[in-house]
Scaffold this active site. Structure first.
Site, PDB file in Angstrom:
ATOM      1  N   ARG A 113      14.625 -22.951 -34.556  1.00  0.00           N
ATOM      2  CA  ARG A 113      14.074 -24.257 -34.959  1.00  0.00           C
ATOM      3  C   ARG A 113      13.391 -23.009 -35.616  1.00  0.00           C
ATOM      4  O   ARG A 113      11.655 -24.216 -36.588  1.00  0.00           O
ATOM      5  CB  ARG A 113      13.382 -24.520 -33.870  1.00  0.00           C
ATOM      6  CG  ARG A 113      15.065 -24.931 -32.650  1.00  0.00           C
ATOM      7  CD  ARG A 113      14.230 -25.453 -31.027  1.00  0.00           C
ATOM      8  NE  ARG A 113      12.988 -26.587 -31.530  1.00  0.00           N
ATOM      9  CZ  ARG A 113      12.733 -27.467 -31.125  1.00  0.00           C
ATOM     10  NH1 ARG A 113      14.064 -28.398 -31.472  1.00  0.00           N
ATOM     11  NH2 ARG A 113      11.637 -28.562 -31.737  1.00  0.00           N
ATOM     12  N   TYR A 222      27.087 -21.524 -31.449  1.00  0.00           N
ATOM     13  CA  TYR A 222      26.870 -21.622 -33.169  1.00  0.00           C
ATOM     14  C   TYR A 222      26.123 -20.831 -33.316  1.00  0.00           C
ATOM     15  O   TYR A 222      25.189 -20.129 -33.123  1.00  0.00           O
ATOM     16  CB  TYR A 222      26.841 -23.382 -33.462  1.00  0.00           C
ATOM     17  CG  TYR A 222      25.232 -23.692 -33.017  1.00  0.00           C
ATOM     18  CD1 TYR A 222      23.993 -23.800 -33.886  1.00  0.00           C
ATOM     19  CD2 TYR A 222      24.824 -24.889 -31.855  1.00  0.00           C
ATOM     20  CE1 TYR A 222      22.662 -24.697 -32.752  1.00  0.00           C
ATOM     21  CE2 TYR A 222      24.163 -25.440 -32.375  1.00  0.00           C
ATOM     22  CZ  TYR A 222      22.514 -24.851 -32.217  1.00  0.00           C
ATOM     23  OH  TYR A 222      21.565 -25.662 -32.241  1.00  0.00           O
TER      24      TYR A 222
END
Length: 412
Positions: A113, A222
């Site tokens: 992010r 991931y």
């Protein structure tokens, strides 16, 4: 912001993905605009962990000229695997990597992010006509026939032709505009952590998205940061913890997560064991959007989580915020020079966006039920995935987007 100094005066509230994205989209669409972005925090920053970006979201970033900055910080996994959290069985698989590029024209990316936030912020800082202001918490606004006036906690007043509110799931602007109450706790708790790839067993360092499904729980991990780190998210069902209700990022204790998970497969156990610090994210959401009035009214628009907060089970929260911003920019570019019909611009955008966002909200909520299924529903899910494989995991209606708001009705 200098009232009357430019053909377009746009005020953006919120410095997250949606806010930075729409400021960038509008600045690129109308370089002569005067754009101010107000962020309540003292600095521009982003916490949290990873984000999955489907080809639809990557397409937006590439269209904004961010292909190279994205490639420098993201990872591009080669496949999605779905496994049983307790037994480890392979339930389904979807090829990503080159297959995604060939089918959709863009790759599937995973990113931290803070890295996505940073590349959007850097792009804005290099864009003329945009002023970024920190420490400006909006407390009230008033719409007038010729514009909008905003007042902040610091007693400053800002005037503009339109107000674009990207102030998050707890949006004060939404409460003023719609007055429809607070988001509702979903009953799901997300535990988030990061692991250095080098700290994992070699068999777990693959460039892939792995989803783990179990009764009343699921998880996903991931690669992020060019594959150097692994993002881990585990979602369990449980009561809202005694924390700040409007906070979305809290310190978490592994013991609580482990108690909710129970024994898991050795591969998942190895990943969880490698996470040194956990953060807790109580998931709040709203019902799917009911119409364009929940996106815009008059000269005020809601974007991203302010308009359509969703559960993260389709990995499209950030993508829909970016799509919102991109569509606004496309429509602004098409407005006559110096003759923008500001309420009409927002109304056209809202009419074109709300149904897609509502569909993603509904599909995300449904996925949460499917992921956490028990009994016969769980058996049917696993059988369907074994039989249909990629047809269930792929999302052409989503990844072919975003729909072009300037295309003829019915086209994308």
């Amino acid at each position: 912001m200098r009232p009357g100094a430019a053909p377009g005066r746009i005020l953006v509230v919120g410095g997250g993905m949606a806010g930075l994205g729409v400021a960038l989209a509008c600045a690129q669409a109308r370089p002569d605009s005067d754009i101010a972005l107000l962020e309540r925090a003292p600095t521009f920053s982003e916490v949290g962990a990873g984000i999955q970006l489907g080809p639809n979201a990557v397409r937006v970033l590439h269209d904004w000229g961010l292909r190279e900055p994205l490639a420098a910080v993201a990872a591009f996994p080669q496949r999605l695997r779905v496994r049983a959290a307790h037994g480890g069985d392979e339930l389904g698989e979807l090829a990503l990597g080159e297959r995604a590029r060939q089918r959709y024209g863009e790759p599937y990316a995973t990113i931290h992010r803070a890295d996505l936030h940073g590349l959007l912020l850097a792009a804005l800082q290099d864009t003329t006509g945009v002023a970024l202001h920190n420490g400006e918490a909006v407390v009230a606004y008033a719409e007038r026939a010729d514009g909008v006036e905003v007042r902040t906690a610091a007693e400053r007043r800002w005037t503009a032709d339109v107000l674009l509110a990207a102030d998050g799931v707890w949006s004060p602007t939404r409460q003023h505009l719609l007055g429809d109450g607070r988001p509702v706790f979903s009953g799901h708790l997300a535990y988030r952590g990061l692991v250095r790839m080098a700290d994992l067993p070699a068999r777990l360092r693959a460039s892939e998205v792995v989803a783990w499904l179990g009764p009343r729980l699921h998880g996903v991990h991931y690669p992020v940061r060019t594959g150097q780190w692994l993002n881990v998210v585990m979602v369990v069902e449980g009561p809202l913890p005694p924390t700040d209700a409007e906070g979305w990022d809290h310190e978490a204790h592994a013991v609580h997560l482990r108690a909710a998970l129970g024994p898991v497969h050795a591969d998942l156990e190895a990943v969880l064991h490698a996470v040194l610090h956990w953060r807790l994210w109580p998931l709040h959401a709203r019902e799917p959007m009911r119409g364009p009035h929940e996106h815009a009214r008059g000269r005020v628009a809601l974007l991203g989580d302010a308009a359509h907060p969703m559960r993260p089970y389709l990995a499209q929260g950030a993508a829909m915020a970016l799509e919102d911003a991109w569509a606004l920019g496309r429509l602004l570019r098409a407005q006559p020079p110096g003759q923008v019909d500001w309420p009409g611009w927002l109304a056209q955008w809202a009419q074109g966006r709300w149904a897609r966002n509502a569909r993603v909200q509904a599909r995300s909520r449904r996925n949460g039920v499917v992921f956490h299924a028990r009994g016969l529903v769980r058996w049917g899910r696993d059988r369907a995935m074994a039989l249909l494989g990629e047809r269930l995991l792929d999302q052409p209606w989503l990844y072919d987007g975003p729909p072009d708001p300037l295309a003829p009705r019915g086209a994308s």
